[in-house]
Design a protein around this motif. Structure first.
Motif, mmCIF file in Angstrom:
data_model
loop_
_atom_site.group_PDB
_atom_site.id
_atom_site.type_symbol
_atom_site.label_atom_id
_atom_site.label_comp_id
_atom_site.label_asym_id
_atom_site.label_seq_id
_atom_site.Cartn_x
_atom_site.Cartn_y
_atom_site.Cartn_z
ATOM 1 N N THR A 101 58.003 0.830 -9.118
ATOM 2 C CA THR A 101 57.963 -0.449 -8.410
ATOM 3 C C THR A 101 59.371 -0.870 -7.995
ATOM 4 O O THR A 101 60.276 -0.929 -8.836
ATOM 5 C CB THR A 101 57.348 -1.544 -9.295
ATOM 6 N N TYR B 287 53.053 2.109 -2.458
ATOM 7 C CA TYR B 287 53.658 2.247 -1.135
ATOM 8 C C TYR B 287 52.647 2.512 -0.026
ATOM 9 O O TYR B 287 53.016 2.522 1.150
ATOM 10 C CB TYR B 287 54.692 3.374 -1.141
ATOM 11 N N THR C 183 51.981 6.116 -6.728
ATOM 12 C CA THR C 183 52.824 5.963 -5.539
ATOM 13 C C THR C 183 52.014 5.447 -4.350
ATOM 14 O O THR C 183 52.457 4.557 -3.614
ATOM 15 C CB THR C 183 53.473 7.310 -5.178
ATOM 16 N N THR C 184 50.810 5.998 -4.164
ATOM 17 C CA THR C 184 49.940 5.540 -3.078
ATOM 18 C C THR C 184 49.537 4.085 -3.282
ATOM 19 O O THR C 184 49.458 3.308 -2.323
ATOM 20 C CB THR C 184 48.689 6.429 -2.998
#
Length: 427
Positions: free
Chosen positions: A285, A364, A360-361
């Protein structure tokens, strides 16, 4: 061409004979990098060949077993065939049909494959004789102690069993070094427990970590004491040992070379997938940076009214760097296995990498494909006619004229072209 033996010999000799120190170091690094890539390619080839051979042998065994069953079936009478078919039909109606349990082979019983032996050739050359002046078996073991993993010990043990006296001497020196470190760890643990108060014990752990005394024997000793206390029903002392071990691991992680390795070590110690995702989410994050490095680039950006790069929200561990670190761990230590149900290190790292992709998906968004990246680059690097019109109107409001809107601005005409934009040829 880079793998050509003659060219590699030339590169090696060139590096050894170079009088320029920087060139000598650069050529040596290049040579070692090429050799390392060649070795990894050879290891991959051997692994693929071994898997293909094992699959072929398994298929041959399956066909042989099927042929044997068919031959046996041809000898059965009609009554025996009906009886066997009835037994199969009856067994298929039950969900919990017992299957023959496959015997699990632990780490020490598993076979050493050719690619595993090949992967330890470099370290074998470092720890086995001949030694340089002043070196001994004990000093070599002390200097390379951290590289003696369980798989390497198996390789040495196999060589010693086959009559290699040098490998046997290394194993004996390793046992002595382990005993010394275990004795030191025991004294360190006694000093921690003598503090009495848990808070002071934690402080003693921090002090030991700064002195470099929180090593694997110390961590294993804490774990052994926790297990022993728990087995004896002393859950309070066991919980204290677990907390001390967790703090020792945290302090040891701080000594690691990079944040990516620290994160991997932390994730490998966590068995819960949900907890691992929480750890990954916290690391990935983006956070506001309150301190900005005093670089010329940042000073110029501050003068231009731009936000310096270091001031932009950044994660503690960027996901691409973490994935690269996972790949490096798999290349160097992926063949290590454990006796528990978690599997080899390669499988665990792949699981962690998959979880990292999900997190991550989530943070972001979905990554762009190459085509999407190209479309975006093209869009951002071009200006529409509506943007040009808006800029022209704003220029008129300020009493100015946009360069492309002034027919008398001959100085702005590109050399070789007239005012209408046509190319001029000749005089």
């Amino acid at each position: 061409r880079c793998g050509d033996s003659e060219w590699l010999d030339w590169l090696k000799n060139k590096g050894e004979k170079s009088k320029d120190p920087e060139e000598r170091i650069a050529l040596k690094d290049l040579y070692e990098m090429i050799v390392d890539v060649q070795k990894k390619m050879e290891l991959s080839r051997l692994a693929e060949e071994r898997k293909a051979k094992e699959a072929e042998e398994a298929e041959a065994a399956r066909l042989a077993a099927a042929e044997a069953d068919a031959a046996a079936g041809r000898k059965l009478t009609n009554a025996e065939v009906l009886k066997k078919a009835g037994a199969i039909d009856t067994a298929s109606t039950y969900e919990g049909v017992e299957q023959p349990e496959k015997k699990k082979v632990n780490f020490y019983e598993s076979e050493l494959t050719p690619e595993i032996r090949l992967s330890y050739e470099d370290i074998l050359k470092k720890v086995l004789p001949p030694y340089q002046a002043g070196e001994s078996t004990a000093s070599i073991v002390y200097n390379y102690y951290d590289q003696f993993d369980a798989q390497f010990v198996k390789v040495l043990d196999e060589r010693a069993t086959n009559g290699d006296a040098d490998s046997k001497a290394i194993l004996e020196a390793l046992a002595q070094e382990q005993q010394k470190r275990l004795s030191t760890a025991t004294e360190s643990l006694k000093s921690v427990l003598s503090m009495g108060d848990p808070g002071r014990m934690m402080g003693a752990i921090v002090k030991l970590a700064r002195e470099g005394k929180v090593d694997e024997p110390f961590l294993l000793l804490l774990e052994a004491n926790a297990t022993q206390a728990r087995d004896a029903g002393a859950y309070g002392p066991a919980e204290l040992m677990d907390k001390l071990r967790a703090r020792a691991n945290e302090e040891k992680d701080k000594q690691a070379s990079s944040k990516e390795i620290v994160l991997i070590r932390k994730l490998l110690r966590e068995d819960s997938s949900a907890e691992r995702e929480k750890i990954l989410e916290d690391a990935f994050t983006p956070r506001e940076q309150f301190l900005v490095a005093g670089t010329p680039e940042n000073a110029q950006k501050a003068l231009d009214g731009e936000v310096p790069d270091e001031q932009k929200p950044m994660p503690d561990v960027p996901p691409p760097d973490f994935i690269n670190a996972c790949k490096a761990v798999m290349l160097n230590f992926g063949n290590l296995e454990t006796d528990d149900d978690r599997g080899d290190l390669s499988t665990r790292i792949k699981t962690i990498a998959s979880e990292a992709e999900v997190v991550t998906t989530r943070i972001y968004g979905k990554g762009m494909t190459l085509r999407e990246q190209q479309d975006r680059a093209w869009k951002e690097q071009t200006t529409s006619i509506f943007d040009l019109e808006r800029m022209e109107i704003e220029a008129e409001r300020m009493g100015e004229t946009a360069p492309w809107a002034n027919p008398d601005a001959d100085d702005d005409i590109i050399p070789g072209f007239d005012a209408s934009g046509k190319m001029k040829i000749g005089g």
